[in-house]
Structure formats: C-alpha cells, structure tokens
Design a protein around this motif. Sequence first.
Motif, PDB file in Angstrom:
ATOM      1  N   ALA A  15      43.554  46.793  25.567  1.00 57.71           N
ATOM      2  CA  ALA A  15      42.277  46.139  25.583  1.00 57.71           C
ATOM      3  C   ALA A  15      42.109  45.283  26.569  1.00 57.71           C
ATOM      4  O   ALA A  15      41.061  45.123  27.241  1.00 57.71           O
ATOM      5  CB  ALA A  15      41.624  45.716  24.059  1.00 57.71           C
ATOM      6  N   LYS A  16      42.839  44.236  26.605  1.00 50.91           N
ATOM      7  CA  LYS A  16      42.517  43.013  27.491  1.00 50.91           C
ATOM      8  C   LYS A  16      42.875  43.506  28.931  1.00 50.91           C
ATOM      9  O   LYS A  16      42.238  42.960  29.704  1.00 50.91           O
ATOM     10  CB  LYS A  16      43.664  41.903  27.269  1.00 50.91           C
ATOM     11  N   ALA A  17      43.902  44.326  29.361  1.00 47.51           N
ATOM     12  CA  ALA A  17      43.963  44.998  30.685  1.00 47.51           C
ATOM     13  C   ALA A  17      42.945  45.627  31.160  1.00 47.51           C
ATOM     14  O   ALA A  17      42.522  45.350  31.980  1.00 47.51           O
ATOM     15  CB  ALA A  17      45.360  45.756  30.462  1.00 47.51           C
ATOM     16  N   LEU A  18      42.530  46.609  30.202  1.00 48.37           N
ATOM     17  CA  LEU A  18      41.321  47.516  30.624  1.00 48.37           C
ATOM     18  C   LEU A  18      40.018  46.373  31.191  1.00 48.37           C
ATOM     19  O   LEU A  18      39.325  46.979  31.791  1.00 48.37           O
ATOM     20  CB  LEU A  18      40.750  48.424  29.705  1.00 48.37           C
ATOM     21  N   ALA A  19      39.901  45.462  29.968  1.00 44.31           N
ATOM     22  CA  ALA A  19      38.630  44.521  30.368  1.00 44.31           C
ATOM     23  C   ALA A  19      38.924  43.875  31.538  1.00 44.31           C
ATOM     24  O   ALA A  19      37.971  43.380  32.405  1.00 44.31           O
ATOM     25  CB  ALA A  19      38.470  43.664  28.965  1.00 44.31           C
ATOM     26  N   TYR A  20      40.016  43.162  32.009  1.00 44.73           N
ATOM     27  CA  TYR A  20      40.428  42.567  33.080  1.00 44.73           C
ATOM     28  C   TYR A  20      39.917  43.277  34.136  1.00 44.73           C
ATOM     29  O   TYR A  20      39.579  42.864  35.107  1.00 44.73           O
ATOM     30  CB  TYR A  20      41.861  42.238  33.141  1.00 44.73           C
ATOM     31  N   HIS A  21      40.296  44.547  34.115  1.00 41.73           N
ATOM     32  CA  HIS A  21      40.257  45.379  35.503  1.00 41.73           C
ATOM     33  C   HIS A  21      38.636  45.709  35.609  1.00 41.73           C
ATOM     34  O   HIS A  21      38.221  46.269  36.708  1.00 41.73           O
ATOM     35  CB  HIS A  21      41.041  46.424  35.404  1.00 41.73           C
ATOM     36  N   LYS A  22      37.907  45.918  34.637  1.00 35.23           N
ATOM     37  CA  LYS A  22      36.526  46.703  34.362  1.00 35.23           C
ATOM     38  C   LYS A  22      35.434  45.385  34.579  1.00 35.23           C
ATOM     39  O   LYS A  22      34.456  45.622  35.216  1.00 35.23           O
ATOM     40  CB  LYS A  22      36.555  47.350  33.187  1.00 35.23           C
ATOM     41  N   ASP A  23      35.699  44.157  33.840  1.00 35.92           N
ATOM     42  CA  ASP A  23      34.539  43.361  33.643  1.00 35.92           C
ATOM     43  C   ASP A  23      34.051  42.651  35.071  1.00 35.92           C
ATOM     44  O   ASP A  23      35.061  42.717  35.862  1.00 35.92           O
ATOM     45  CB  ASP A  23      34.938  42.331  32.493  1.00 35.92           C
ATOM     46  N   GLY A  24      32.832  42.224  35.171  1.00 33.65           N
ATOM     47  CA  GLY A  24      32.342  41.841  36.357  1.00 33.65           C
ATOM     48  C   GLY A  24      32.379  42.832  37.503  1.00 33.65           C
ATOM     49  O   GLY A  24      31.901  44.132  37.253  1.00 33.65           O
ATOM     50  N   LYS A  25      32.901  42.605  38.679  1.00 33.55           N
ATOM     51  CA  LYS A  25      33.131  43.642  39.647  1.00 33.55           C
ATOM     52  C   LYS A  25      34.455  44.410  39.090  1.00 33.55           C
ATOM     53  O   LYS A  25      35.598  43.832  38.989  1.00 33.55           O
ATOM     54  CB  LYS A  25      33.422  42.996  40.930  1.00 33.55           C
ATOM     55  N   PRO A  26      34.089  45.664  39.250  1.00 33.50           N
ATOM     56  CA  PRO A  26      35.266  46.640  38.883  1.00 33.50           C
ATOM     57  C   PRO A  26      36.673  46.375  40.021  1.00 33.50           C
ATOM     58  O   PRO A  26      36.462  46.152  41.024  1.00 33.50           O
ATOM     59  CB  PRO A  26      34.899  47.941  39.020  1.00 33.50           C
ATOM     60  N   ASN A  29      49.926  42.683  20.723  1.00 32.39           N
ATOM     61  CA  ASN A  29      50.712  44.108  20.349  1.00 32.39           C
ATOM     62  C   ASN A  29      50.131  45.034  21.589  1.00 32.39           C
ATOM     63  O   ASN A  29      49.252  44.603  22.446  1.00 32.39           O
ATOM     64  CB  ASN A  29      50.236  44.522  19.082  1.00 32.39           C
ATOM     65  N   LYS A  30      50.715  46.159  21.405  1.00 40.30           N
ATOM     66  CA  LYS A  30      50.133  47.215  22.552  1.00 40.30           C
ATOM     67  C   LYS A  30      48.797  47.503  22.705  1.00 40.30           C
ATOM     68  O   LYS A  30      48.107  47.631  23.783  1.00 40.30           O
ATOM     69  CB  LYS A  30      50.974  48.511  22.246  1.00 40.30           C
ATOM     70  N   GLU A  31      47.993  47.536  21.394  1.00 39.63           N
ATOM     71  CA  GLU A  31      46.509  47.727  21.501  1.00 39.63           C
ATOM     72  C   GLU A  31      45.777  46.526  21.830  1.00 39.63           C
ATOM     73  O   GLU A  31      44.878  46.631  22.742  1.00 39.63           O
ATOM     74  CB  GLU A  31      46.180  48.037  20.074  1.00 39.63           C
ATOM     75  N   GLU A  32      46.336  45.531  21.674  1.00 39.16           N
ATOM     76  CA  GLU A  32      45.657  44.117  22.317  1.00 39.16           C
ATOM     77  C   GLU A  32      45.914  43.928  23.913  1.00 39.16           C
ATOM     78  O   GLU A  32      44.772  43.774  24.470  1.00 39.16           O
ATOM     79  CB  GLU A  32      46.015  42.953  21.632  1.00 39.16           C
TER      80      GLU A  32
END
Length: 443
Positions: A8-19, A2-5
């Motif tokens: 959350a996943k897209a923001l984590a993908y871009h932020k986690d580890g090296k931004p 869904n949109k919220e999932e």
Amino acid sequence: MNKEELRAKALAYHKDGKPGKITVNASKPCETAEDLALAYTPGVAQPCLEIREKPETVWEYTSRGNLVAVVSDGTAVLGLGNIGPEAGLPVMEGKAVLFKRFADIDSVPICLGRVFNEKGRSDAAKIIETVERLEPTFGGINLEDIGAPACFEIEQTLKKRMNIPVFHDDQHGTAIISLAAIINALKVTGKKIEECRFVVNGAGAAGISCSRFYITAGAKRENFILCDSKGVIRKGRTDLTPEKAEFAVETEARTLADAIKGADIFLGFSAPNCVTAEMVKTMAPGPVIFAMANPVPEIFPDVALAAGAAVVGTGRSDFPNQINNVLGFPGIFRGALDVRAKDINEAMKLAASQALAELAAEPVPAGVKKVLAEAYPADAAAGMFDSKGGVNVNCVIPKPFDPRVVPRVARRVAEAAMKSGVAQLDIGDLDAYEKSVAERLGK
C-alpha cells in the motif's frame, strides 16, 4: 511493516501527487521575453552553429556531459524476471533518482519495446542497434535488467562501437561492491584471494561477471565452482551457454551441497534459503558468505554466523555489510563523466573496488558519523560508527549514505581513467577534485 502495508505504501508513493518519481527541471531561467529568445529561437541557433563548426563544443553548450541513459528491455527486472518494459519502468525511474540523489547526475529512463525474439527474450541485435543511435545525446549508457545471455553480447558490442561509457550495472555493479567487501573480509580472516576457493550459486549476469572480476583481482580460475538451477556447472553438461562453459570444471560434485565443502567464500545470486547451517559447517574454517538474493537471502546472517561463518553480507539494509550497487554506479559515472571517459574499463572498476575497501577501513569523522547516525540510528546505537580505523566483521563495506563514498569512488575512477588512457580531460589536483565533488553533493 508487513507485505500488505509495504504494498500500500509503495503504490501510494509512486502514484500520489505527480505519478512516478522523476521530473525535468530547467537549469536556466525562462521568465522573460529575452530569456525565451535565448533559450529557443532565435538565440538557440548560436550554440547550434558553434557545435556544427566545432563538434566537441557539444559538451560546453548542452547537458550531455552530465546526462546518462538508463536503458532496459524489462527482461530481468530485480527478482521479478521477464516482466516487460512497461513494468520495468518504475525501476529505471528509481535508478534515475539514485543517480541524482547520490551523484548529481541527470538521467533518462528508456525502456525498449519491440526488441524481443520469438520467445519473448532479449534480441541482442535489436537492442544494440537502438542504443548505439543514442550516442549524440548522452554522456554515458547504464544498461539495466537485461537478461542473460544476451546482456553479455549487448554490452561488449556497444563498448566497441560507442565512444562514451557503457556499463551494465547488473554485471559489474555487484562485482565491484562485493570485491571491495571480499578484500576487507579477507583482512579479517587472514586469507589471500589467490588461495581461496569460491563457490558461486547463480550463473546469470551477476554470477558470471563477478567471477570474472574476482579473477582479474587475483583469484585463480581453477578455484571456482559455479552452480545454476540444474546443479554444478561441470564439463560434460550439454546445456551450457558459452559464458557458463567458460567455468565448467572436472568435478565429482553435482549439487551445491557437494560444491560448498571446503570452500572459503560463498557468493549467492540465486534463491532464498538454499544454504543451510549444515552446509556452512562443511566449508573451510572462517568462511566468508555473501548471500545476496533479495528480499530473502540464501541464508540469514544469524544462522550463518552461528554455523561458523566469519563474515556475512547480504543485499539488505537491515543487516550489516549490505552489498548494494548504489555504492558503485553513482561514483563510477561521476568520475567517468568528469574526465569525459570513452569507456569504463577494468582499471576503473578495480579502482572503484579499492576506493570502497580503503574507505571502510578509515576512521569515521565526527561530521560523517552524524550523517550516518541519522540514516542508520540502530547501527549508531550499537556503536558501529565509532571506529578509529581498521575493518571488522560488521563493517567490511561502507554504508550507502556515507557522504564520503561518491567523492572517493569518483576520484579513484577518474584517476584510473586518466592513467589507462580513456580520459579526454585531465584533472590535475585529485585532492581538490574529491573535495569539489563532496561540496557539490553537499549542496
């Protein structure tokens, strides 16, 4: 999900580890004092002096020949609109990822600020002046997400002023991919492009450029009706840009519903759910519908097919016939860079369309089928990749992860560049070249 999932996943993908999504890696070792002396001072002076004496050797001693600038001002980002250069940066980083993943091309995202007019829109003169100064560093310029109508002036002026390829993907990428799909869709329906009536909904960069490109490929200008948010683009309207006025027609049609009656091909670059089943039923028999609004198309494929459409495509990966620009720009730039082309001209763009069209009609080798099955398990289970040749309603365009796409497009583009006189290097054996690109990407 869904949109919220997804959020959350897209923001984590871009932020986690090296931004972010990209980094810079050295192509030569720098582990010892000798390495350092060669990479920088005093050794770096030697290629500098060589290039000063023979400017053409810049292609031998630097990464310029495999380096593309992805340039945007953030005024027309995806379906998000004028969100600004900072907010557009994730998209330009994504473009850099695709250049590397699909064509082994290095690229640098460059989001421009302070290039806007008093209304916050693209100032063509400022962008032109900025981009043309980049030429000594790059082998090509990929313009991205720059709003219309300024994008037309920017690209055309830069193409005249610069001696490296300049390509606005929002204009030409979709045009190239969709033309390939049209070529094969018309094989399914038994129609000829010069006899087809086109209705194009959305008269921005993509809609205008696609229409121009189809005319280059044989469609008749008098067979086009374009619509924008205010209805049919017709003579007598006083609010038309020069690009829209180019397609103004004498007609009694005022709305999209009026315009689509009797049309053979509908192309959407517009808004979700603006085409109904009833509208499809008024089209010519066996119509082709490419509804490319994202993430929600102008009409969903099941609705269009039930209403009588012969072939349907969208911009989405979860439906057959995905019109995706990643089928085009990696191979186009790969071929252009490999012959050191000064331009990406109409011949090269048409060659890219032909390459994709011919590839979709070819049998799928066992090795390719294995790759596609891993990338698209549901399609594989449905037997989509069991083709022994020829096109069908569910496969008028190759899949983005088909490993044959970039080598074939690069080959045809390089060949067209040489034949049309814009190549500075010659490739003698095109079969060997296509194979070498495949091997390079396979590694």
